[in-house]
Every structure is written in structure tokens, then in C-alpha cells.
Design a protein around this motif. Structure first.
Motif, PDB file in Angstrom:
ATOM      1  N   MET A   1       0.818  -1.198   0.000  1.00 32.55           N
ATOM      2  CA  MET A   1       0.000   0.000   0.000  1.00 32.55           C
ATOM      3  C   MET A   1       0.866   1.268   0.000  1.00 32.55           C
ATOM      4  N   THR A   2       1.998   1.214   0.712  1.00 41.65           N
ATOM      5  CA  THR A   2       2.887   2.368   0.780  1.00 41.65           C
ATOM      6  C   THR A   2       3.368   2.783  -0.605  1.00 41.65           C
ATOM      7  N   ALA A   3       3.720   1.802  -1.426  1.00 35.56           N
ATOM      8  CA  ALA A   3       4.195   2.113  -2.780  1.00 35.56           C
ATOM      9  C   ALA A   3       3.117   2.828  -3.590  1.00 35.56           C
ATOM     10  N   LEU A   4       1.872   2.404  -3.454  1.00 32.33           N
ATOM     11  CA  LEU A   4       0.774   3.061  -4.184  1.00 32.33           C
ATOM     12  C   LEU A   4       0.533   4.483  -3.684  1.00 32.33           C
ATOM     13  N   ILE A   5       0.642   4.661  -2.382  1.00 32.95           N
ATOM     14  CA  ILE A   5       0.483   6.013  -1.820  1.00 32.95           C
ATOM     15  C   ILE A   5       1.581   6.929  -2.352  1.00 32.95           C
ATOM     16  N   TYR A   6       2.823   6.434  -2.322  1.00 34.47           N
ATOM     17  CA  TYR A   6       3.928   7.242  -2.833  1.00 34.47           C
ATOM     18  C   TYR A   6       3.771   7.540  -4.322  1.00 34.47           C
ATOM     19  N   LEU A   7       3.327   6.573  -5.088  1.00 36.09           N
ATOM     20  CA  LEU A   7       3.123   6.809  -6.517  1.00 36.09           C
ATOM     21  C   LEU A   7       2.033   7.846  -6.743  1.00 36.09           C
ATOM     22  N   GLY A   8       0.932   7.730  -6.020  1.00 44.02           N
ATOM     23  CA  GLY A   8      -0.139   8.725  -6.130  1.00 44.02           C
ATOM     24  C   GLY A   8       0.327  10.107  -5.716  1.00 44.02           C
ATOM     25  N   ALA A   9       1.103  10.167  -4.631  1.00 43.02           N
ATOM     26  CA  ALA A   9       1.633  11.453  -4.165  1.00 43.02           C
ATOM     27  C   ALA A   9       2.559  12.058  -5.209  1.00 43.02           C
ATOM     28  N   LEU A  11       2.601  11.550  -8.485  1.00 46.66           N
ATOM     29  CA  LEU A  11       1.827  12.025  -9.644  1.00 46.66           C
ATOM     30  C   LEU A  11       1.086  13.322  -9.315  1.00 46.66           C
ATOM     31  N   ALA A  12       0.531  13.404  -8.104  1.00 46.38           N
ATOM     32  CA  ALA A  12      -0.173  14.623  -7.703  1.00 46.38           C
ATOM     33  C   ALA A  12       0.793  15.808  -7.609  1.00 46.38           C
ATOM     34  N   GLU A  13       1.968  15.582  -7.026  1.00 46.62           N
ATOM     35  CA  GLU A  13       2.931  16.680  -6.900  1.00 46.62           C
ATOM     36  C   GLU A  13       3.447  17.125  -8.264  1.00 46.62           C
ATOM     37  N   LEU A  38      -5.031  22.283  -6.237  1.00 46.98           N
ATOM     38  CA  LEU A  38      -5.765  21.112  -5.740  1.00 46.98           C
ATOM     39  C   LEU A  38      -4.895  19.857  -5.794  1.00 46.98           C
ATOM     40  N   SER A  39      -4.141  19.734  -6.848  1.00 49.61           N
ATOM     41  CA  SER A  39      -3.248  18.580  -6.993  1.00 49.61           C
ATOM     42  C   SER A  39      -2.178  18.590  -5.903  1.00 49.61           C
ATOM     43  N   LEU A  40      -1.646  19.763  -5.590  1.00 45.27           N
ATOM     44  CA  LEU A  40      -0.636  19.857  -4.536  1.00 45.27           C
ATOM     45  C   LEU A  40      -1.237  19.573  -3.154  1.00 45.27           C
ATOM     46  N   LEU A  41      -2.491  19.951  -2.948  1.00 41.74           N
ATOM     47  CA  LEU A  41      -3.166  19.595  -1.694  1.00 41.74           C
ATOM     48  C   LEU A  41      -3.332  18.081  -1.581  1.00 41.74           C
ATOM     49  N   ALA A  42      -3.688  17.435  -2.686  1.00 38.86           N
ATOM     50  CA  ALA A  42      -3.821  15.974  -2.694  1.00 38.86           C
ATOM     51  C   ALA A  42      -2.479  15.315  -2.381  1.00 38.86           C
ATOM     52  N   ALA A  44       0.014  16.519  -0.545  1.00 35.80           N
ATOM     53  CA  ALA A  44       0.320  16.656   0.882  1.00 35.80           C
ATOM     54  C   ALA A  44      -0.531  15.698   1.717  1.00 35.80           C
ATOM     55  N   TRP A  45      -1.795  15.579   1.383  1.00 35.45           N
ATOM     56  CA  TRP A  45      -2.689  14.674   2.108  1.00 35.45           C
ATOM     57  C   TRP A  45      -2.227  13.224   1.954  1.00 35.45           C
ATOM     58  N   LEU A  46      -1.883  12.825   0.742  1.00 32.45           N
ATOM     59  CA  LEU A  46      -1.460  11.444   0.508  1.00 32.45           C
ATOM     60  C   LEU A  46      -0.248  11.072   1.356  1.00 32.45           C
ATOM     61  N   LEU A  47       0.698  11.979   1.497  1.00 29.80           N
ATOM     62  CA  LEU A  47       1.884  11.654   2.300  1.00 29.80           C
ATOM     63  C   LEU A  47       1.544  11.402   3.764  1.00 29.80           C
TER      64      LEU A  47
END
Length: 106
Positions: A1-9, A11-13, A38-42, A44-47
Motif C-alpha cells: 500500500m505504501t508504494a501506491l500512496i507514494y506513486l499517487g503522491a 503524480l499529484a505533486e 488542488l493537486s498539490l493539496l492531494a 500533501a494529504w497522501l503523504l
């Protein structure tokens, strides 16, 4: 799950920063700034979803993923194929991120 969170973060950043880049460097519509924010907020939240005991460690490990994702963006979005030095440097960064995140602590 951590890898997916980092990948999403990552892409958002990257998408958020690219929106600002597009407006300021390429003359895109200023409306891109709202999407970028909005993407940058996502990002920060994902991390905050990464299961580690210290924010600094989550950010440090994320750095390696960010480097690799940035090169993926370079190729997929900007149409510039990473060279062998990009790939080698990225691999080193990802290995370093794995050591930071999964290294034994006692």
C-alpha cells in the motif's frame, strides 16, 4: 500500500507543479493554477497516509519515488526519453528510499 500512496503522491505533486510551470513558462491559461493547487493539496494529504513514525522519514523515502516518477513524467507527458544516466540515477534514488523506509531499526 505504501508504494501506491507514494506513486499517487508523486503524480499529484508533479501534476501540480507542472500546472504552475505551464502557466508561468509556457503561457497556459491561469485556470491551470486552480487545478495545480488542488493537486498539490492531494499530494500533501497522501503523504500523511504513509505508515511511519516520523514525517521526515516518510518525506525522505518519498524523494526516491519522486525522482523515478519525474522521469516517467518526462517520457510520458513531455515526450523526452530518459537516458541511461537518468535511469541509473533513479535506480539509486529508489534503492536509497527503500533503505530509509524499510531498514531495520532497533
Amino acid at each position: 500500500m505504501t508504494a501506491l500512496i507514494y506513486l499517487g503522491a508523486a503524480l499529484a505533486e508533479i501534476a501540480g507543479c507542472f500546472a504552475f510551470w505551464s502557466v508561468l513558462r509556457q503561457g497556459a491559461s491561469p485556470l491551470w493554477l486552480a487545478a495545480g493547487a488542488l493537486s498539490l493539496l492531494a499530494f500533501a494529504w497522501l503523504l500523511t497516509l504513509v505508515e511511519v513514525e516520523a514525517a521526515g522519514r516518510a518525506y525522505a523515502a518519498y524523494g526516491g519515488v519522486y525522482v523515478a516518477a519525474s522521469l516517467g513524467w518526462l517520457w510520458a507527458v513531455e515526450g523526452v526519453r530518459p537516458d541511461r544516466w537518468d535511469v541509473m540515477g533513479s535506480a539509486i534514488c529508489v534503492a536509497g528510499a527503500a533503505i530509509v523506509l524499510f531498514g531495520p531499526r532497533g
